[in-house]
Design a protein around this motif. Structure first.
Motif, mmCIF file in Angstrom:
data_model
loop_
_atom_site.group_PDB
_atom_site.id
_atom_site.type_symbol
_atom_site.label_atom_id
_atom_site.label_comp_id
_atom_site.label_asym_id
_atom_site.label_seq_id
_atom_site.Cartn_x
_atom_site.Cartn_y
_atom_site.Cartn_z
ATOM 1 N N ASN A 151 -5.868 -8.787 6.564
ATOM 2 C CA ASN A 151 -4.551 -8.901 7.182
ATOM 3 C C ASN A 151 -3.664 -7.771 6.675
ATOM 4 O O ASN A 151 -3.520 -7.580 5.479
ATOM 5 N N ARG A 203 -7.423 2.735 -8.554
ATOM 6 C CA ARG A 203 -7.340 4.014 -7.834
ATOM 7 C C ARG A 203 -5.972 4.639 -8.051
ATOM 8 O O ARG A 203 -5.826 5.839 -8.247
ATOM 9 N N ARG A 204 -4.957 3.784 -8.006
ATOM 10 C CA ARG A 204 -3.605 4.290 -8.206
ATOM 11 C C ARG A 204 -3.462 4.875 -9.614
ATOM 12 O O ARG A 204 -2.824 5.906 -9.807
ATOM 13 N N LEU A 220 0.832 -1.213 0.000
ATOM 14 C CA LEU A 220 0.000 0.000 0.000
ATOM 15 C C LEU A 220 0.857 1.249 0.000
ATOM 16 O O LEU A 220 0.367 2.342 -0.241
ATOM 17 N N GLY A 221 2.132 1.085 0.273
ATOM 18 C CA GLY A 221 3.024 2.238 0.363
ATOM 19 C C GLY A 221 3.538 2.371 1.780
ATOM 20 O O GLY A 221 2.877 1.953 2.734
ATOM 21 N N ASP A 222 4.749 2.943 1.897
ATOM 22 C CA ASP A 222 5.344 3.187 3.207
ATOM 23 C C ASP A 222 5.482 1.908 4.024
ATOM 24 O O ASP A 222 5.330 1.895 5.238
ATOM 25 N N GLY A 223 5.757 0.799 3.344
ATOM 26 C CA GLY A 223 6.035 -0.430 4.075
ATOM 27 C C GLY A 223 4.818 -1.174 4.565
ATOM 28 O O GLY A 223 4.948 -2.166 5.274
ATOM 29 N N TYR A 224 3.648 -0.698 4.200
ATOM 30 C CA TYR A 224 2.436 -1.401 4.615
ATOM 31 C C TYR A 224 1.976 -2.339 3.515
ATOM 32 O O TYR A 224 1.891 -1.950 2.351
ATOM 33 N N TYR A 225 1.671 -3.575 3.916
ATOM 34 C CA TYR A 225 1.171 -4.563 2.967
ATOM 35 C C TYR A 225 -0.188 -5.054 3.434
ATOM 36 O O TYR A 225 -0.490 -4.994 4.632
ATOM 37 N N ALA A 226 -0.976 -5.560 2.498
ATOM 38 C CA ALA A 226 -2.275 -6.106 2.888
ATOM 39 C C ALA A 226 -2.586 -7.315 2.032
ATOM 40 O O ALA A 226 -2.274 -7.340 0.844
ATOM 41 N N ASP A 227 -3.204 -8.316 2.638
ATOM 42 C CA ASP A 227 -3.681 -9.484 1.891
ATOM 43 C C ASP A 227 -4.956 -9.099 1.170
ATOM 44 O O ASP A 227 -5.916 -8.635 1.799
ATOM 45 N N GLN A 228 -4.964 -9.328 -0.146
ATOM 46 C CA GLN A 228 -6.125 -8.913 -0.921
ATOM 47 C C GLN A 228 -6.486 -9.977 -1.940
ATOM 48 O O GLN A 228 -5.639 -10.776 -2.344
ATOM 49 N N GLU A 265 2.294 9.803 -0.070
ATOM 50 C CA GLU A 265 2.258 8.347 0.012
ATOM 51 C C GLU A 265 1.449 7.895 1.220
ATOM 52 O O GLU A 265 0.618 6.997 1.128
ATOM 53 N N ILE A 319 -7.600 -1.373 -6.067
ATOM 54 C CA ILE A 319 -6.501 -0.540 -5.567
ATOM 55 C C ILE A 319 -5.676 -0.008 -6.730
ATOM 56 O O ILE A 319 -5.346 1.182 -6.795
ATOM 57 N N MET A 344 -4.844 8.275 -9.701
ATOM 58 C CA MET A 344 -3.903 9.238 -9.115
ATOM 59 C C MET A 344 -2.848 9.624 -10.153
ATOM 60 O O MET A 344 -2.535 10.801 -10.336
ATOM 61 N N GLN A 404 -10.067 -6.927 -5.215
ATOM 62 C CA GLN A 404 -9.656 -5.794 -4.382
ATOM 63 C C GLN A 404 -8.377 -5.182 -4.919
ATOM 64 O O GLN A 404 -8.216 -3.961 -4.950
#
Lengths: 398, 128
Positions: free
Chosen positions: B58, A111-112, A92-100, B42, A108, A115, A104
């Motif tokens: 998660n 949306r990107r 997702l950015g800045d080191g954040y990850y998500a299971d999708q 960001e 995402i 942008m 989904q």
């Protein structure tokens, strides 16, 4: 003339903006444009990457697993298998990850993409501004090099009149008065012009209104009379149809309509005959529906001759047993529909595409004339006798 | 006379150096600001995506070489905090930038004045 020299200032453009400076400025702007262009290219690359990724992500869950080459270290690959094709770990950015899931993820990514697109748009706008600036600098440099001069003269009407008062009242009084008078006249003239223009516009508006009203009236009248004619036709047609229904054997009607438009006396292969019988049996169950719908549905104009034709056919073969194959065959061969084809040709077919295929007689009645119209011309051109209308259902089977 | 000019020149040199330093600082400030602005963008993107995620999704945070699982709420709070921090930092940078620019302008004026004085002195000397 002396006064003018006092009022105005003449400066050569090159003293204000030296040609070299203007050149340098334009060069700098060009450089910035180049930078922005690079950035834009990068962004466009991102956009392309993003769309590619969206396509890939959308394709991945099509299979349970994919055979791929897995990168191992910097230079090595080994064969592997991609499983869990609907699970993505999205940054997702800045080191954040998500299971999708795939969906989904695509959301995402879209949306990107939006942008990115907005960034591209803003960058384009900036570049446009810079280009305008660059062209301005270029022209300035060019003009400065050419030796253009800038003449500046303060526009001050009151000052001049004041000065005139000071210098000599007698001399300047008459032109001044003239000026004033002229101004007043100007005002009056302008006012009159405005009013006349307004009047004109009003008149136009009125005329347009009355015109449109008349048009509307005429149109409604025309359509009404058309409708009335239609109604009369439909009444006639309905009467015919009712006589059809009075006839005990409804199958015949159905059967005739299903028959292919082939010249009489043509031999039929067994296949089609059995098909007819099948159709007939298949539609046997629809009769109760049909008889009601027959009367209830609004008939288009060109429907009328067809209904008459049917009546004629049915009555000419009253003893036929439609459940027998031989009977079917006889019917196929003995149905002349020259009147049908001709009359249909003269009337314009109304094609109702909005009606869905239901398999009942209602649907076919609307499509039927169109088909027969198109086909009867072709059959006539080939010299054979015009034959019966064909339902769309039948045509698809051929 | 000669000593005055020399002194003035030395003064001018030092002032020019100061001006250069200030300009460098401003450039650095600009760069840092740019970095923070990008990070802010960001993080705002991340926040938007986190808000759109399912409640039971998660979420992981990459810390060094490992992905550490995080609570969605926790991640959300962290991102918010980070955005606040970056915004504060940006504000601070803006303030320092303003300060630096003011200083730069005053230094520029001083340098310009010195140059004029030197020029006039030299012109006077030439006449004399």
């Amino acid at each position: 003339m002396e006064e003018k020299a006092v009022k105005g200032t003449v400066t050569s453009l090159s003293s204000l903006f030296p040609a070299e400076a203007a050149h340098m400025a334009s060069k700098r702007v060009e450089f910035t444009i180049g930078e922005k262009r690079e950035e834009l290219n990068r962004l466009n690359d991102f956009v392309a990457d993003n769309t590619n990724l969206i396509n890939l992500v959308q394709k991945l869950p099509d299979h349970l697993h994919h055979d791929i080459m897995v990168p191992f270290g910097k230079a090595a690959f080994f064969p592997g298998r991609l499983i869990h094709t609907n699970e993505f770990l999205v940054l997702l950015g800045d080191g954040y990850y998500a299971d999708q899931t795939c969906k989904q993820t695509v959301d995402i990514l879209k949306r990107r993409g939006k942008m990115l697109q907005s960034q591209v748009d803003s960058l384009n706008a900036v570049m446009q501004d810079l280009k305008a600036e660059a062209s301005f600098f270029d022209t300035t440099a060019f003009e400065a090099a050419e030796g253009l001069v800038e003449i500046r003269e303060d526009y001050a009407e009151e000052n001049s009149t004041e000065r005139a008062h000071e210098s000599g009242a007698l001399e300047h009084s008459s032109p001044e008065a003239d000026d004033n008078k002229g101004a007043v006249e100007d005002e009056d003239e302008e006012y009159a012009r405005m009013m006349s223009r307004l009047d004109e516009l009003e008149k136009e508006e009125l005329a347009a209104e009355s015109d449109s009203e008349v048009d509307d009236d005429e149109q409604t009248n025309a359509t009404e009379s058309d409708e009335q004619i239609d109604e009369v036709d439909q009444n006639e047609a309905d009467a015919d149809e009712i006589s059809d229904e009075d006839f005990p054997d409804h199958n015949l009607i159905d059967l005739q309509e299903r028959q292919p438009r082939k010249p009489p006396q043509q031999t039929k292969d067994e296949n089609t005959i059995t098909e007819y019988s099948k159709n007939k049996y298949h539609h046997h169950g629809d009769f109760s529906d049909k008889s009601t719908e027959f009367t209830a549905r609004p008939l288009p104009k060109d429907e009328m001759p067809h209904g008459r034709n049917l009546t004629h056919n049915v009555k000419s073969n009253p003893t036929e047993n439609p459940f027998l194959q031989t009977g079917v065959k006889d019917r196929v061969e003995s149905v002349p529909s020259s009147g049908n084809a001709v009359s249909v040709q003269t009337s314009k077919p109304k094609f109702d595409g909005s009606k869905a295929f239901t398999g009942s007689i209602v649907e076919r009645t609307h499509n039927l004339p169109t088909n027969s119209w198109g086909q009867s011309t072709s059959s006539q051109s080939s010299g054979s006798q015009p034959s019966k209308p064909l339902s769309r259902f039948k045509m698809q089977r051929k | 006379m000669g000593t005055v000019v020399r002194e003035l020149q030395r003064d001018l040199e030092s002032k020019a150096n100061d001006l250069n330093k200030l300009q460098k600082d401003i450039a650095k400030n600009h760069q840092v600001r740019k970095k923070y602005t990008i990070q802010l963008g960001e993080n705002e993107l991340v926040l938007k995506e986190l808000d759109l995620l399912d409640k039971d999704a998660n979420v992981y945070k990459l810390i060094g070489p490992v992905l550490v699982k995080q609570d969605l709420a926790e991640a959300n709070a962290n991102v918010r905090k980070r955005i606040d921090y970056i915004s504060a930092e940006l504000k601070r940078l803006d303030a320092t930038l303003q300060d630096l620019e003011d200083k730069q302008n005053s230094k520029k004026d001083a340098v310009l004045k010195l140059q004029q004085r030197i020029q006039s002195l030299q012109a006077g000397k030439a006449k004399a």
